[in-house]
Design a protein around this motif. Structure first.
Motif, PDB file in Angstrom:
ATOM      1  N   GLY A 196      -4.438   3.622   7.572  1.00 13.95           N
ATOM      2  CA  GLY A 196      -5.299   2.627   8.199  1.00 13.95           C
ATOM      3  C   GLY A 196      -5.432   2.963   9.684  1.00 13.95           C
ATOM      4  N   TYR A 237      -5.343   7.083  -1.316  1.00 12.89           N
ATOM      5  CA  TYR A 237      -4.846   6.499  -0.070  1.00 12.89           C
ATOM      6  C   TYR A 237      -5.123   7.403   1.130  1.00 12.89           C
ATOM      7  N   ASP A 249       0.831  -1.214   0.000  1.00 11.31           N
ATOM      8  CA  ASP A 249       0.000   0.000   0.000  1.00 11.31           C
ATOM      9  C   ASP A 249       0.862   1.259   0.000  1.00 11.31           C
ATOM     10  N   LYS A 289      -2.670   3.199   3.842  1.00  9.06           N
ATOM     11  CA  LYS A 289      -3.622   2.217   3.305  1.00  9.06           C
ATOM     12  C   LYS A 289      -4.274   2.797   2.057  1.00  9.06           C
TER      13      LYS A 289
END
Ligand code: ASP
Length: 433
Positions: free
Chosen positions: A173, A170, A108, A179
């Motif tokens: 997270g 993006y 990611d 993420k």
């Protein structure tokens, strides 16, 4: 205020970025832009995001991404040079990124750098403020956005005198690691930003003049649809019309922000307006997508015992198979699912297990199915679904199932993958010409 998202083709080269600037200069209400990573400049070109995924694959195999990354770096440096920017700070950022990818920063992080670099360079060219999505957009495990994101973005974009560039695709997270959304996810970032700032309009700039009533590669004369409802867009995306990411409606739905799909190469075209709902009753479009398989199970009195459906579905779930369409007969069932969800050997063992545990006479999988969807706000009141079905039959296209009534704006026909294009043509001729 208008939030704009510019897709990969709109930022693929310096000449495209110059078009972007012109569009922004034309309207001072365009105050926040979300950018993708550079996409293809022509059909044989490479997308930066794809190259980044390849870098990550190399590192995972224990190799350095150095030479692959050079292709990426050269592309950004060329863009910067042609835009008259100082290359030195960009070189430093590129070196740092390459080092981190080789050090194993993960998939990611690696993929996200396409958008990061794009926003970094474009913000310098426009002299707008750069905002990093890493610090502001929090993406939950299931890929949706944590609501704290909206307050954070609202605060970041508070100064109404300023204009901002934020990378798409993006965020972080909940574990604070970078993420990404799913592929094409900059559309989702655009929606999230539009909702956070309460935009009057979300403009989504791409390389086509809107959503078409049929794929123009199949029907060159297909027309741009001027207005579509959120619901219709969701349905068309499900059937393979990929102009606007299918997850991008959710963030703007409750705020009812309209979306305008526009063409960076033809800014004079008004594009497609996507609105919360539309009063007008009309057919919108036809689209088809393939890649489905069918699991068929049969046994006399199959559903006599309680909870059989549930138990069978649980078994499918264990093997990674998630049905998208179901057909139930008195002693049989067919489930259609994405062919990519399990390998042939996994499906084989699933069928054997189903057969032995449920004493089935038949349990087999066939691939090569597609769905054709007809979308329009008048579907439930017109006989368009009959006209489409009879056009398919008349032209020798087998209909394996019809899903009518589950949605009030679409009808789905299960067909063979090999009939996909022909099916779009005959339905288009029967209903849209
Ligand atoms: N660059 C990412 C992709 O290729 C995200 C995007 O373009 O929206 O999927």
């Amino acid at each position: 205020m208008i939030v704009c998202k510019f897709g990969g083709s709109s930022v693929a080269s310096s000449s495209q970025i110059i078009k972007v600037k012109k569009i922004l200069d034309d309207n001072p209400n365009r105050r926040i832009i979300v950018v993708s990573a550079p996409g293809k400049r022509d059909k044989d070109d490479e997308k930066i995001t794809d190259l980044l995924y390849e870098c990550n694959a190399l590192v995972r195999r224990g190799e350095s991404c150095k030479s692959m990354f050079k292709r990426i770096a050269d592309r950004y440096l060329q863009i910067a040079y042609e835009l008259g920017l100082d290359q030195k700070p960009i070189e430093l950022v590129l070196d740092d990124i390459r080092y981190r990818i080789d050090a194993g920063s993960g998939k990611d992080y690696t993929a996200s750098r396409g958008e990061y670099l794009s926003a970094f360079i474009i913000s310098q060219y426009l002299k707008w403020e750069f905002v990093d999505a890493e610090d502001s957009i929090i993406i939950k495990q299931d890929g949706t956005v944590n609501p704290v994101t909206y307050d954070r973005l609202k605060m970041i974009f508070e100064d109404r005198r300023k204009r901002y560039v934020i990378p798409g695709f993006y965020g972080s997270g909940e574990d604070h690691m970078i993420k990404t959304f799913t592929r094409g996810g900059s559309d989702i970032t655009g929606s999230v930003v539009a909702r956070a700032v309460g935009a009057d309009l979300y403009e989504n700039w791409t390389d086509v003049s809107g959503m078409f009533s049929a794929d123009p590669r199949i029907i060159p004369s297909a027309k741009v649809i001027d207005t579509l409802s959120y619901k219709e867009v969701r349905e068309l995306s499900e059937f393979g019309a990929t102009v606007f990411h299918e997850e991008a409606i959710a963030p703007i739905q409750s705020a009812e922000i309209p979306v305008n799909i526009r063409n960076t190469n033809r800014p004079e075209d008004s594009g497609t307006m996507i609105v919360p709902s539309s009063e007008e009753k009309k057919l919108a479009g036809v689209a088809a997508t393939g890649g489905l398989s069918r699991l068929s199970l049969r046994r006399l009195m199959l559903f006599k015992g309680q909870g059989t459906r549930h138990a069978l579905l649980t078994m499918l779930h264990i093997f990674g198979v998630r049905p998208v369409y179901s057909l139930y007969g008195v002693d049989s069932v067919s489930w259609f699912f994405d062919s990519k969800s399990a390998s042939a050997s996994v499906l084989e063992s699933m069928c054997q297990r189903l057969k032995s545990e449920y004493f089935l006479d038949e349990a087999y999988v066939e691939s090569g199915y597609a769905i054709l969807g007809l979308v329009g706000s008048n579907i439930d009141e017109s006989d368009a679904y009959l006209t489409a079905a009879s056009a398919l039959r008349k032209n020798g296209i087998d209909i394996r199932f019809i899903n009518y009534g589950a949605s009030d704006v679409s009808v789905t026909y299960g067909i063979k993958e090999s009939d996909k294009e022909k099916a779009v043509k005959v339905v288009y001729d029967a209903l849209f010409k």
